[in-house]
Design a protein around this motif. Structure first.
Motif, PDB file in Angstrom:
ATOM      1  N   PHE A   1       0.867  -1.174   0.000  1.00 56.47           N
ATOM      2  CA  PHE A   1       0.000   0.000   0.000  1.00 56.47           C
ATOM      3  C   PHE A   1       0.902   1.222   0.000  1.00 56.47           C
ATOM      4  O   PHE A   1       1.893   1.262   0.740  1.00 56.47           O
ATOM      5  CB  PHE A   1      -0.892   0.045   1.257  1.00 56.47           C
TER       6      PHE A   1
ATOM      7  N   LYS B   1       1.510   5.346   0.706  1.00 50.07           N
ATOM      8  CA  LYS B   1       1.020   6.340   1.658  1.00 50.07           C
ATOM      9  C   LYS B   1      -0.208   7.040   1.074  1.00 50.07           C
ATOM     10  O   LYS B   1      -0.189   7.474  -0.072  1.00 50.07           O
ATOM     11  CB  LYS B   1       2.108   7.366   1.959  1.00 50.07           C
TER      12      LYS B   1
ATOM     13  N   VAL C   1      -7.256   1.574   2.669  1.00 45.90           N
ATOM     14  CA  VAL C   1      -6.937   0.205   3.074  1.00 45.90           C
ATOM     15  C   VAL C   1      -8.229  -0.577   3.313  1.00 45.90           C
ATOM     16  O   VAL C   1      -8.475  -1.596   2.688  1.00 45.90           O
ATOM     17  CB  VAL C   1      -6.023   0.188   4.324  1.00 45.90           C
TER      18      VAL C   1
ATOM     19  N   ASN D   1       0.797   1.915  11.019  1.00 43.73           N
ATOM     20  CA  ASN D   1       1.014   2.262   9.619  1.00 43.73           C
ATOM     21  C   ASN D   1      -0.276   2.696   8.922  1.00 43.73           C
ATOM     22  O   ASN D   1      -0.284   2.949   7.728  1.00 43.73           O
ATOM     23  CB  ASN D   1       1.670   1.093   8.870  1.00 43.73           C
ATOM     24  N   CYS D   2      -1.359   2.772   9.694  1.00 43.18           N
ATOM     25  CA  CYS D   2      -2.652   3.232   9.173  1.00 43.18           C
ATOM     26  C   CYS D   2      -3.187   4.334  10.089  1.00 43.18           C
ATOM     27  O   CYS D   2      -2.777   4.444  11.238  1.00 43.18           O
ATOM     28  CB  CYS D   2      -3.668   2.094   9.132  1.00 43.18           C
TER      29      CYS D   2
ATOM     30  N   ALA E   1      -3.442   4.282   4.541  1.00 47.70           N
ATOM     31  CA  ALA E   1      -2.028   4.056   4.850  1.00 47.70           C
ATOM     32  C   ALA E   1      -1.380   5.375   5.253  1.00 47.70           C
ATOM     33  O   ALA E   1      -1.432   6.346   4.508  1.00 47.70           O
ATOM     34  CB  ALA E   1      -1.322   3.456   3.643  1.00 47.70           C
TER      35      ALA E   1
ATOM     36  N   ASN F   1       4.106   4.164   3.483  1.00 46.78           N
ATOM     37  CA  ASN F   1       4.150   3.007   2.593  1.00 46.78           C
ATOM     38  C   ASN F   1       4.162   1.734   3.437  1.00 46.78           C
ATOM     39  O   ASN F   1       4.874   1.652   4.445  1.00 46.78           O
ATOM     40  CB  ASN F   1       5.380   3.044   1.697  1.00 46.78           C
ATOM     41  N   ILE F   2       3.361   0.754   3.035  1.00 44.86           N
ATOM     42  CA  ILE F   2       3.247  -0.504   3.771  1.00 44.86           C
ATOM     43  C   ILE F   2       3.688  -1.623   2.841  1.00 44.86           C
ATOM     44  O   ILE F   2       3.198  -1.736   1.708  1.00 44.86           O
ATOM     45  CB  ILE F   2       1.792  -0.747   4.239  1.00 44.86           C
TER      46      ILE F   2
ATOM     47  N   LEU G   1      -1.040  -4.760   9.727  1.00 43.54           N
ATOM     48  CA  LEU G   1      -1.706  -3.456   9.668  1.00 43.54           C
ATOM     49  C   LEU G   1      -2.073  -3.042  11.089  1.00 43.54           C
ATOM     50  O   LEU G   1      -2.654  -3.827  11.847  1.00 43.54           O
ATOM     51  CB  LEU G   1      -2.953  -3.542   8.782  1.00 43.54           C
TER      52      LEU G   1
END
Length: 194
Positions: free
Chosen positions: A78, A80, A84, A146-147, A164, A167-168, A174
């Motif tokens: 994912f 940024k 999600v 990260n979310c 996001a 960047n994941i 998550l």
């Protein structure tokens, strides 16, 4: 530098009596196929609207972690700012939400999946306590997740979505910050400190 007595090439080529020529006489008009920022935003909103209303949840899977329970992991990357998942549940006004929360408190086996938020000067709650196949309710807490949550309006109805915050990578768990820092909550759930 131009010498005295000579004409500039532009004047000579056109001449006093010749027709005025336009660039389009020599080159065809090209229209840009680029979209404006507003068009791109509208398309992105429509895509998210469609994903929310259809219940499509892609790019994630639920795994069990010993000592932690269920967790949601990315099965794709994912970027940024990417959508999600929706934090899906019953949308309640605050009075109904408080009644329901009191009912849940009667049974210690019932987990709390209630998310309170402000929308247009009113307090609402998404109650995701009921077990469903939706993954947003299973995303775990981290202060450095990260979310992040964001409000998304569809025809005047608020929806909580997770986007996001960086960047994941594929395979990452998550996580987002639940935001609850009350002493009572931390006493009951020490993992909220981290």
């Amino acid at each position: 530098m131009q010498q005295k007595g000579t004409q500039s090439p532009w004047k000579r080529a056109g001449g006093e009596n010749s027709q005025n020529r336009k660039v389009t006489d020599f080159y065809p008009v090209r229209r840009s196929s680029r979209k404006s920022k507003m068009e791109l935003k509208c398309e992105e909103k429509k895509l998210i609207d469609d994903l929310i209303t259809s219940g499509i949840e892609e790019g994630m899977e639920v795994q069990y972690i010993e000592g932690k329970g269920r967790a949601v992991f990315a099965t794709r990357c994912f970027q940024k700012g990417d959508y999600v998942v929706e934090y899906h549940g019953d949308l309640l006004q605050i009075t109904d939400a408080k009644k329901r929360e009191a009912e849940y408190a009667q049974n210690p086996a019932t987990g709390c999946y209630m998310y309170y938020f402000q929308y247009l000067c009113k307090t609402y709650c998404v109650d995701a306590t009921k077990e469903t196949g939706r993954m947003g309710r299973l995303i775990n807490h981290s202060k450095n997740g990260n979310c992040q949550t964001k409000l998304h309006d569809i025809n005047g109805v608020p929806h909580l979505i997770l986007i996001a915050s960086r960047n994941i990578d594929k395979g990452e768990e998550l996580l987002y910050d639940y935001g609850d820092r009350s002493k009572a909550s931390i006493a009951a759930h020490p993992w909220l400190k981290y």
